[in-house]
Scaffold this motif. Structure first.
Motif, PDB file in Angstrom:
ATOM      1  N   ALA A 106      -8.215  48.484   7.856  1.00  0.00           N
ATOM      2  CA  ALA A 106      -8.155  49.620   6.924  1.00  0.00           C
ATOM      3  C   ALA A 106      -8.102  50.940   7.695  1.00  0.00           C
ATOM      4  O   ALA A 106      -7.328  51.847   7.356  1.00  0.00           O
ATOM      5  CB  ALA A 106      -9.369  49.592   6.005  1.00  0.00           C
ATOM      6  N   THR A 107      -8.898  51.034   8.754  1.00  0.00           N
ATOM      7  CA  THR A 107      -8.939  52.277   9.529  1.00  0.00           C
ATOM      8  C   THR A 107      -7.602  52.534  10.218  1.00  0.00           C
ATOM      9  O   THR A 107      -7.073  53.658  10.173  1.00  0.00           O
ATOM     10  CB  THR A 107     -10.071  52.207  10.586  1.00  0.00           C
ATOM     11  N   ALA A 108      -7.050  51.499  10.826  1.00  0.00           N
ATOM     12  CA  ALA A 108      -5.762  51.679  11.518  1.00  0.00           C
ATOM     13  C   ALA A 108      -4.666  52.046  10.521  1.00  0.00           C
ATOM     14  O   ALA A 108      -3.862  52.950  10.768  1.00  0.00           O
ATOM     15  CB  ALA A 108      -5.400  50.406  12.278  1.00  0.00           C
ATOM     16  N   VAL A 109      -4.661  51.376   9.375  1.00  0.00           N
ATOM     17  CA  VAL A 109      -3.641  51.667   8.356  1.00  0.00           C
ATOM     18  C   VAL A 109      -3.816  53.094   7.827  1.00  0.00           C
ATOM     19  O   VAL A 109      -2.838  53.840   7.667  1.00  0.00           O
ATOM     20  CB  VAL A 109      -3.711  50.632   7.207  1.00  0.00           C
ATOM     21  N   GLY A 110      -5.061  53.479   7.585  1.00  0.00           N
ATOM     22  CA  GLY A 110      -5.319  54.821   7.067  1.00  0.00           C
ATOM     23  C   GLY A 110      -4.847  55.898   8.027  1.00  0.00           C
ATOM     24  O   GLY A 110      -4.217  56.886   7.631  1.00  0.00           O
ATOM     25  N   VAL A 111      -5.131  55.703   9.314  1.00  0.00           N
ATOM     26  CA  VAL A 111      -4.690  56.684  10.311  1.00  0.00           C
ATOM     27  C   VAL A 111      -3.161  56.732  10.350  1.00  0.00           C
ATOM     28  O   VAL A 111      -2.559  57.808  10.396  1.00  0.00           O
ATOM     29  CB  VAL A 111      -5.286  56.372  11.706  1.00  0.00           C
ATOM     30  N   LYS A 112      -2.558  55.569  10.274  1.00  0.00           N
ATOM     31  CA  LYS A 112      -1.085  55.518  10.292  1.00  0.00           C
ATOM     32  C   LYS A 112      -0.503  56.271   9.078  1.00  0.00           C
ATOM     33  O   LYS A 112       0.462  57.038   9.211  1.00  0.00           O
ATOM     34  CB  LYS A 112      -0.640  54.045  10.269  1.00  0.00           C
ATOM     35  N   ARG A 113      -1.100  56.064   7.902  1.00  0.00           N
ATOM     36  CA  ARG A 113      -0.620  56.760   6.704  1.00  0.00           C
ATOM     37  C   ARG A 113      -0.701  58.284   6.893  1.00  0.00           C
ATOM     38  O   ARG A 113       0.200  59.025   6.520  1.00  0.00           O
ATOM     39  CB  ARG A 113      -1.464  56.374   5.475  1.00  0.00           C
ATOM     40  N   LEU A 114      -1.798  58.724   7.497  1.00  0.00           N
ATOM     41  CA  LEU A 114      -1.974  60.172   7.682  1.00  0.00           C
ATOM     42  C   LEU A 114      -1.016  60.723   8.733  1.00  0.00           C
ATOM     43  O   LEU A 114      -0.497  61.836   8.592  1.00  0.00           O
ATOM     44  CB  LEU A 114      -3.434  60.485   8.047  1.00  0.00           C
ATOM     45  N   VAL A 115      -0.776  59.949   9.790  1.00  0.00           N
ATOM     46  CA  VAL A 115       0.177  60.404  10.819  1.00  0.00           C
ATOM     47  C   VAL A 115       1.570  60.520  10.196  1.00  0.00           C
ATOM     48  O   VAL A 115       2.278  61.522  10.399  1.00  0.00           O
ATOM     49  CB  VAL A 115       0.200  59.435  12.031  1.00  0.00           C
ATOM     50  N   GLU A 116       1.949  59.528   9.419  1.00  0.00           N
ATOM     51  CA  GLU A 116       3.276  59.567   8.787  1.00  0.00           C
ATOM     52  C   GLU A 116       3.390  60.762   7.852  1.00  0.00           C
ATOM     53  O   GLU A 116       4.408  61.442   7.799  1.00  0.00           O
ATOM     54  CB  GLU A 116       3.542  58.264   8.010  1.00  0.00           C
ATOM     55  N   ARG A 117       2.315  61.010   7.103  1.00  0.00           N
ATOM     56  CA  ARG A 117       2.336  62.140   6.176  1.00  0.00           C
ATOM     57  C   ARG A 117       2.446  63.467   6.935  1.00  0.00           C
ATOM     58  O   ARG A 117       3.174  64.369   6.544  1.00  0.00           O
ATOM     59  CB  ARG A 117       1.078  62.094   5.297  1.00  0.00           C
ATOM     60  N   ALA A 118       1.713  63.559   8.044  1.00  0.00           N
ATOM     61  CA  ALA A 118       1.762  64.790   8.848  1.00  0.00           C
ATOM     62  C   ALA A 118       3.195  65.022   9.334  1.00  0.00           C
ATOM     63  O   ALA A 118       3.716  66.146   9.278  1.00  0.00           O
ATOM     64  CB  ALA A 118       0.800  64.691  10.026  1.00  0.00           C
ATOM     65  N   LYS A 119       3.855  63.970   9.780  1.00  0.00           N
ATOM     66  CA  LYS A 119       5.239  64.112  10.263  1.00  0.00           C
ATOM     67  C   LYS A 119       6.161  64.508   9.113  1.00  0.00           C
ATOM     68  O   LYS A 119       7.007  65.390   9.270  1.00  0.00           O
ATOM     69  CB  LYS A 119       5.723  62.801  10.875  1.00  0.00           C
ATOM     70  N   GLU A 120       5.973  63.871   7.955  1.00  0.00           N
ATOM     71  CA  GLU A 120       6.803  64.226   6.781  1.00  0.00           C
ATOM     72  C   GLU A 120       6.640  65.694   6.429  1.00  0.00           C
ATOM     73  O   GLU A 120       7.558  66.331   5.945  1.00  0.00           O
ATOM     74  CB  GLU A 120       6.376  63.402   5.555  1.00  0.00           C
ATOM     75  N   GLU A 121       5.437  66.209   6.665  1.00  0.00           N
ATOM     76  CA  GLU A 121       5.177  67.615   6.327  1.00  0.00           C
ATOM     77  C   GLU A 121       5.553  68.552   7.472  1.00  0.00           C
ATOM     78  O   GLU A 121       5.209  69.721   7.463  1.00  0.00           O
ATOM     79  CB  GLU A 121       3.716  67.785   5.904  1.00  0.00           C
TER      80      GLU A 121
END
Ligand SMILES: Nc1ncnc2c1ncn2[C@@H]1O[C@H](COP(=O)(O)OP(=O)(O)OP(=O)(O)O)[C@@H](O)[C@H]1O
Ligand SMILES: [Mg+2]
Length: 296
Positions: A106-121
């Motif tokens: 869950a932690t690894a997936v959550g960090v990945k989701r946030l990194v992807e979102r940061a890049k999208e933004e």
């Protein structure tokens, strides 16, 4: 302590130049109390000061810097932040526990989701701060697979001796991944378990200080229980009283947190304590592992 009060070794400037050319995903790795978060703050400050759109991802569930404990947080500050503690989050990902132990996926997936979102933004540099859980098989699993998932351009490893070499060994010969090894600053000081508990408690108190009891209809949201997917409604009320809930939106990012405060089977409503005024965007109530005693 803000960046202006820090002891900044010459190494830090060198590493900053290296990670900025070109900027990308930068992951900090190190045992507890090695100065990871402080260095992350310095890198974010310098990067934004140089005009690079930069995101900071707080991967620490217990000693959270961005957002309340039990969540991973992301912020993309517009101004160089002298001290990131207390900065408002742009996005949160709810895990529901204060340690990644037992929740490494869950932690690894959550960090990945946030990194992807940061890049999208539009973030060009994404600085990922992590917990000090690096020792043993658990540390390896958590950190090595996080690196696999994120594929960072840079890893900053802060070590007293060789605490993270067992993780770095699997990254040494990677294409497009650079490792920067540093020793902790002599100004780093350790925080005792008591200080850490007190910090966490204060973070929860701050978050829930202006909460109200609100009803949310189970006809409008999904209740996600990772422990007991087939939980019967009988006795649910008492069993879940005090349990933390992630109040998640349609993208499964957390809008905020709530505390379970009752269930009415007749109206099919859950009562929660939450500082949120507007519950309109909530699509999921994700049950956490932690219970909080109210008042906090
Ligand atoms: N370069 C520095 N100059 C002055 N103080 C520092 C420096 N680096 C760290 N510190 C101090 O040492 C303490 C621990 O640092 P920090 O929180 O950055 O460590 P950490 O590795 O992120 O810890 P954790 O494993 O708990 O996440 C903090 O109180 C911080 O202010
Ligand atoms: Mg830290």
């Amino acid at each position: 302590m803000g960046v202006f009060d820090l002891h900044v070794p010459e190494d830090w400037h060198r590493v900053f130049r290296e990670i900025s050319d070109p900027p990308g995903v930068v992951l900090l790795l190190g045992a507890p109390d090695t100065g990871k978060s402080t260095m992350a703050n310095f890198m974010v400050y310098k990067s934004i000061e140089e005009g690079v759109r930069t995101a900071y991802i707080d991967g620490d569930l217990g000693q959270s810097i961005i957002g309340p404990p039990t969540t991973l947080g992301m912020t993309c500050p517009l101004e160089p932040p002298a001290d990131m503690r207390g900065l408002k989050w742009d996005h949160l990902y709810f895990i529901g526990a204060t340690s990644p132990a037992g929740h490494s996926l869950a932690t690894a997936v959550g960090v990945k989701r946030l990194v992807e979102r940061a890049k999208e933004e539009g973030a060009e540099m994404v600085v990922v701060d992590t917990t000090g859980l690096v020792a043993g098989a658990m540390g390896f699993e958590l950190k090595f697979y996080k690196i696999e998932l994120l594929n960072p351009q840079h890893i900053i490893a802060i070590q007293r001796t060789e605490e993270v070499e067992h993780i770095l060994k699997g990254c040494r010969r990677r294409k497009g991944m650079k490792i920067h090894r540093l020793s902790p600053s002599q100004e780093v000081h350790s925080r005792s378990q008591e200080v850490r508990w007190a910090y966490r408690k204060r973070k929860f108190q701050d978050y829930f200080q202006r909460c109200a009891r609100r009803a949310i209809s189970l006809d409008a949201v999904e209740f996600i229980n990772p422990e007991l997917p087939l939980l019967t409604k009988e006795g649910i009320d008492e069993r879940l009283k005090g349990r933390l809930l992630g109040l998640n939106d349609e993208e499964y990012f957390a809008i905020g947190l709530g505390i379970w405060d009752g269930f009415d089977g007749n109206s099919n409503k859950i009562y929660i304590l939450t500082p949120l005024d507007n519950l309109g965007g909530i699509r999921y109530l994700h049950l956490g592992y932690l219970s909080l005693k109210v008042p906090l």
